[in-house]
Scaffold this active site. Structure first.
Site, PDB file in Angstrom:
ATOM      1  CB  SER A  15      -7.869 -31.190 -30.802  1.00 21.12           C
ATOM      2  OG  SER A  15      -8.297 -31.480 -32.097  1.00 21.12           O
ATOM      3  CG  ASN A 106      -9.920 -42.545 -39.501  1.00 18.71           C
ATOM      4  OD1 ASN A 106      -9.148 -41.972 -38.737  1.00 18.71           O
ATOM      5  ND2 ASN A 106     -10.055 -42.168 -40.770  1.00 18.71           N
ATOM      6  CG  HIS A 108     -11.506 -38.290 -43.722  1.00 18.31           C
ATOM      7  ND1 HIS A 108     -10.147 -38.317 -43.964  1.00 18.31           N
ATOM      8  CD2 HIS A 108     -12.068 -37.655 -44.782  1.00 18.31           C
ATOM      9  CE1 HIS A 108      -9.904 -37.731 -45.136  1.00 18.31           C
ATOM     10  NE2 HIS A 108     -11.050 -37.318 -45.645  1.00 18.31           N
TER      11      HIS A 108
HETATM   12  C1  GRF Z   1      -8.505 -34.200 -37.546  1.00 17.23           C
HETATM   13  O1  GRF Z   1      -8.992 -33.252 -38.456  1.00 17.23           O
HETATM   14  C2  GRF Z   1      -8.905 -35.594 -37.951  1.00 17.23           C
HETATM   15  O2  GRF Z   1     -10.179 -35.662 -38.529  1.00 17.23           O
HETATM   16  C3  GRF Z   1      -7.869 -35.956 -38.962  1.00 17.23           C
HETATM   17  O3  GRF Z   1      -6.667 -35.403 -38.459  1.00 17.23           O
HETATM   18  C4  GRF Z   1      -6.977 -34.309 -37.609  1.00 17.23           C
HETATM   19  C5  GRF Z   1      -6.383 -34.608 -36.271  1.00 17.23           C
HETATM   20  O4  GRF Z   1      -6.506 -33.564 -35.373  1.00 17.23           O
HETATM   21  N1  GRF Z   1      -7.834 -37.373 -39.214  1.00 17.23           N
HETATM   22  P1  GRF Z   1      -6.228 -33.810 -33.827  1.00 17.23           P
HETATM   23  O5  GRF Z   1      -4.834 -34.438 -33.732  1.00 17.23           O
HETATM   24  O6  GRF Z   1      -7.284 -34.706 -33.304  1.00 17.23           O
HETATM   25  O7  GRF Z   1      -6.258 -32.436 -33.209  1.00 17.23           O
END
Ligand code: GRF
Length: 220
Positions: A15, A106, A108
């Site tokens: 997403s 990244n 997080h």
């Molecule tokens: C997100 O919450 C991101 O911050 C974390 O993993 C999740 C990934 O979600 N590192 P998506 O695959 O981008 O929907």
């Protein structure tokens, strides 16, 4: 002006990748997604890349150094200038992290340095934090460390569970990642030690309080 060529590494849903794809759909956005790499063939994010006509590859090498070498080759073949991790759930080889130093970012889902590692939303709830949020940062070898580019804050509500808090944070992630990438692509970030300064950046003026109550209770 040539747009910054970005490679996105994913492992799942994608997403955040989708948010970056949508931002880059505007020709005025200063970055474009040149390549998506997934370490998992079943990652739904691969379909998002395909639907947007973006080059995508699965690199399912079990060996960490083998993955890094193959990813590095693919990124270079596609002229990638910046690598963005978006839900990439594997530890990266230290040599890869060093060779992409300051060109590897990244996202997080916590306000780092609080709650690094797995299940940060669960950690925030368990700690009783009144606010959590998300962080975009430059990647260093130690997990979830590195100079912070941008953060978004969301409140934790008394009736939150992990799913509700995660959804609130995720909505903020989808705004924050495109913003942070734009700042990078515009050449506005300067790293000094652990701090990043943003040329022309402005911070909000007001502190948020949670619970947000007037000073007087109105009783008595
Ligand atoms: C997100 O919450 C991101 O911050 C974390 O993993 C999740 C990934 O979600 N590192 P998506 O695959 O981008 O929907």
């Amino acid at each position: 002006m040539a747009r910054l060529r970005v490679g996105v590494l994913i492992s799942g849903r994608g997403s955040n990748l989708q948010a970056l794809i949508e931002a880059a759909a505007d020709p005025r956005y200063p970055a474009e997604i040149a390549l998506v790499i997934s370490n998992r063939p079943e990652a739904a994010g691969l379909q998002r890349a395909a639907a947007a006509g973006i080059a995508h590859q699965v690199i399912a090498e079990a060996d960490r150094a083998g993955f890094a070498a193959a990813a590095d080759r693919a990124l270079k073949q596609h002229g990638v200038e910046l690598v963005a991790l978006a839900g990439f759930m594997r530890l990266l080889d230290a040599g890869f992290v060093e060779s992409w130093r300051d060109r590897l970012i990244n996202i997080h889902p916590s306000l780092l340095p609080a709650f690094p590692g797995l299940y940060p939303q669960r950690q925030a709830l368990a700690a009783g934090a009144r606010f959590s949020g998300c962080t975009v940062h430059f990647v260093r070898v130690e997990v979830d460390t590195g100079p912070i580019i941008a953060q978004a804050v969301v409140p934790v509500r008394d009736d939150d569970d992990e799913a509700r808090l995660s959804a609130r944070i995720l909505a903020a992630e989808h705004r924050l990642y495109p913003l942070a990438l734009r700042l990078y692509a515009e050449g506005r970030l300067k790293i000094a030690g652990n701090r990043v300064t943003v040329a022309g950046g402005s911070a909000p003026e007001i502190a948020a309080l949670n619970p947000s109550e007037p000073l007087a209770s109105g009783r008595g």
